[in-house]
Design a protein around this motif. Sequence first.
Motif, PDB file in Angstrom:
ATOM      1  N   SER A 115       0.838  -1.329  -0.008  1.00  0.00           N
ATOM      2  CA  SER A 115      -0.020   0.001  -0.192  1.00  0.00           C
ATOM      3  C   SER A 115       0.993   1.271  -0.069  1.00  0.00           C
ATOM      4  CB  SER A 115      -0.707   0.058   1.169  1.00  0.00           C
ATOM      5  OG  SER A 115      -1.756  -1.066   1.338  1.00  0.00           O
ATOM      6  N   PRO A 141      -1.408   0.728  -5.974  1.00  0.00           N
ATOM      7  CA  PRO A 141      -1.301  -0.091  -4.558  1.00  0.00           C
ATOM      8  C   PRO A 141      -2.599  -0.862  -4.199  1.00  0.00           C
ATOM      9  CG  PRO A 141      -1.648   2.135  -4.266  1.00  0.00           C
ATOM     10  CD  PRO A 141      -1.584   1.948  -5.685  1.00  0.00           C
ATOM     11  N   SER A 142      -2.495  -1.764  -3.250  1.00  0.00           N
ATOM     12  CA  SER A 142      -3.743  -2.541  -2.767  1.00  0.00           C
ATOM     13  C   SER A 142      -4.661  -1.315  -2.066  1.00  0.00           C
ATOM     14  CB  SER A 142      -3.333  -3.405  -1.816  1.00  0.00           C
ATOM     15  OG  SER A 142      -2.675  -2.989  -0.742  1.00  0.00           O
ATOM     16  N   SER A 143      -4.156  -0.228  -1.214  1.00  0.00           N
ATOM     17  CA  SER A 143      -4.782   0.669  -0.917  1.00  0.00           C
ATOM     18  C   SER A 143      -3.972   1.956  -0.862  1.00  0.00           C
ATOM     19  CB  SER A 143      -5.465   0.465   0.557  1.00  0.00           C
ATOM     20  OG  SER A 143      -4.368   0.419   1.205  1.00  0.00           O
ATOM     21  N   TYR A 144      -4.533   3.155  -0.783  1.00  0.00           N
ATOM     22  CA  TYR A 144      -3.825   4.403  -0.722  1.00  0.00           C
ATOM     23  C   TYR A 144      -4.450   5.247   0.440  1.00  0.00           C
ATOM     24  CZ  TYR A 144      -1.251   8.501  -2.153  1.00  0.00           C
ATOM     25  OH  TYR A 144      -0.589   9.724  -2.220  1.00  0.00           O
ATOM     26  N   LYS A 145      -3.699   4.989   1.559  1.00  0.00           N
ATOM     27  CA  LYS A 145      -4.194   5.849   2.819  1.00  0.00           C
ATOM     28  C   LYS A 145      -3.712   7.114   2.888  1.00  0.00           C
ATOM     29  CE  LYS A 145      -3.548   0.900   4.847  1.00  0.00           C
ATOM     30  NZ  LYS A 145      -5.063   0.456   4.745  1.00  0.00           N
TER      31      LYS A 145
END
Length: 411
Positions: A115, A141-145
């Motif tokens: 991520s 990405p699997s996530s964008y935090k």
Amino acid sequence: KRKIHSCYCLLLFESMLPEVKSPAGLPKTDPESIIHSARVRDYIFSKIDLAGGSISFAEYMHDALYAPGLGYYVAGMTKFGRNGDFVTAPEVSHLYGRVLANQCAQILDSIPNGSILEVGAGTGILAITILKKLGEIGQLPSSYKILEVSPDLIERQRKNISMEVPEFNSVVTWIDTLPADFEGVILANEVADALPFERFIRTKSDVLEVGVTYSDKNFIYQMRPAKDQLKESVLNIENQLDARLAEGYSSEVSLTLEAWGRDLITSLNHGILLVLDYGLGMRDYYHSERDQGWIRCHYKHHAHEEPLIFPGIQDITSWVNFSILARVAIQCGAKISGFTNQSNFLINSGLEKEFVNFKHLSTRDQLTLSKEIKVLTLPSEMGENFKCLGIQKGNLPVINAFSNGNRSHIL
């Protein structure tokens, strides 16, 4: 005798305190901003009264920037971009975010389901540009935090991301605490410079703290003996420099930078933390010729060095001492990936590949792009003063960003 000596030092160095006045040439303040700044001023006055008459500079800075509902970064005012007070690299040109995305892609290649975590995302422009680029090359990405402390900025980020890249809404999430065992890339772009810091003056035999009080509804500086933590920090600096700071030497120490860096590095399980900001290594930061420190304030695109004016409506920063973050990294069992200036970072990470179609652009667009590249890379602009420090955990390949011009040895 010791008390008399301390009082003598305070009187001796009182004349060295900077005079609080508005620098010449600053733009006029609009009535709404004046009213808001007065509210912030009164809020800090009350904090000073509760503290017995004075507070540390770090406390003043914290309230001026982050007081709930009032501080510069949490109140609803335009801060970034042409209509704000300053422009960050992602706003100078989309090239910055696209090149940074290339570097993120290289790192994420080695981290399955990795991520991206952005600390303090401003208007969201960097997230938007990175997501666009990674989407183009099929390496999302699997996530964008996004870790953000300002409710106002969170709302702006949501709005801008939904408007510019609605297809990535499901990828972006906002968090209010650092995740444990994070895997991927942590980005801290122009965040560390706004962490509260203390100001000090070295005397012949002691360390004095530059505190803040007020008189006739105006903030003024006040000298007082430094607290143990600040004094110990200054003595540690001298130990690392193998030299005593000169009598009258004045500068800053960020007592929160170490804790901030430690939290980020501890959160990282496998991946890289990239800290991008204007700053220096220890020896350059406390060079004998830099005896007035590195404070920098921004008001309507005018930089100056007076933080006690315009509370709540101007930015207050200081250059980052990257040696502190490097030392914390080693203490946390991490590895220094590299340390270089922004120019090298961008060139190493593929800047040239982002304008391969330059000759096909209109003359106007060519001129615009050329100007943006100059701002990002020239030493007289952002190229030299802005740096990137990479800190990594886990087995990762050597990343492109530090392939040339790595200055880790100066940290």
